[in-house]
Design an enzyme around this catalytic site. Sequence first.
Site, PDB file in Angstrom:
ATOM      1  N   ASP A 171      10.600  13.402 -38.783  1.00 36.95           N
ATOM      2  CA  ASP A 171      10.263  12.120 -38.159  1.00 36.95           C
ATOM      3  C   ASP A 171      10.214  11.046 -39.246  1.00 36.95           C
ATOM      4  OD1 ASP A 171       8.472   9.872 -37.305  1.00 36.95           O
ATOM      5  OD2 ASP A 171       8.470  11.014 -35.444  1.00 36.95           O
TER       6      ASP A 171
ATOM      7  N   ARG B 195       8.338   5.827 -27.085  1.00 32.08           N
ATOM      8  CA  ARG B 195       8.953   6.732 -26.126  1.00 32.08           C
ATOM      9  C   ARG B 195       7.937   7.116 -25.054  1.00 32.08           C
ATOM     10  NH1 ARG B 195      12.872  11.868 -26.981  1.00 32.08           N
ATOM     11  NH2 ARG B 195      11.968  12.001 -29.038  1.00 32.08           N
TER      12      ARG B 195
ATOM     13  N   THR C 130       8.920  10.257 -19.133  1.00 27.16           N
ATOM     14  CA  THR C 130      10.368  10.154 -18.887  1.00 27.16           C
ATOM     15  C   THR C 130      11.170  10.408 -20.163  1.00 27.16           C
ATOM     16  OG1 THR C 130      10.417   7.809 -19.446  1.00 27.16           O
ATOM     17  CG2 THR C 130       9.947   8.360 -17.155  1.00 27.16           C
TER      18      THR C 130
ATOM     19  N   ASP D  20       6.881   8.941 -39.477  1.00 25.61           N
ATOM     20  CA  ASP D  20       5.771   9.695 -40.063  1.00 25.61           C
ATOM     21  C   ASP D  20       5.955   9.882 -41.563  1.00 25.61           C
ATOM     22  OD1 ASP D  20       4.402   9.931 -37.710  1.00 25.61           O
ATOM     23  OD2 ASP D  20       5.182  11.922 -37.215  1.00 25.61           O
TER      24      ASP D  20
END
Length: 209
Positions: A200, A104, A108, A203
């Site tokens: 996440d 990502r 943006t 993770d």
Amino acid sequence: MGKFQVISHPLIQHKLSILRRQTTSTKDFRELVNEIAMLMGYEVSRDLPLEDVEIQTPVSKTVQKQLAGKKLAIVPILRAGIGMVDGFLSLVPAAKVGHIGMYRDEETLEPVEYLVKLPEDIDQRQIFVVDPMLATGGSAILAVDSLKKRGAANIKFVCLVAAPEGVKKLQGAHPDVEIFTAALDDHLNEHGYIVPGLGDAGDRLFGTK
């Protein structure tokens, strides 16, 4: 709108509840993702075509069913999608595995593709794109774009947890892609995390922060 299905099998729901818990260890998290992916794989492969084959049993000759040589490909979105691959492969060991890597962009917040490695006959395969989370839908849309650019036509998207926003976005961009999830959660928070979600997935799978 594209087809959308929540697979609400009791075993899947039970395992997903443990997966969501903050106290679940990396080892258990990894094993649970694998197990849930396998149980989901059983459901999402329900419409694979069959053909007749003549076999010899200890008693007689007989015509029975076998998979009709429909080639499959499992395409995880890196990196969290990797956690779902073995579960699928335990059901269909002959499936090929492709990879689509994305990160990502911090500015943006849009996904950027950095790796696409696919079986060369990808256009002839039934494809299962796997990623534990369908949050904003950005990565999923980009992954399907990538596959379609290379001639793929038969694509299903399989995730563990989906947000309504992501489902809507993916359906809008690719109405022909069937979406399967183990849970449709409440909403996305301001950081793009699914609520209640499971944190996440990358993770938690790999023990990183």
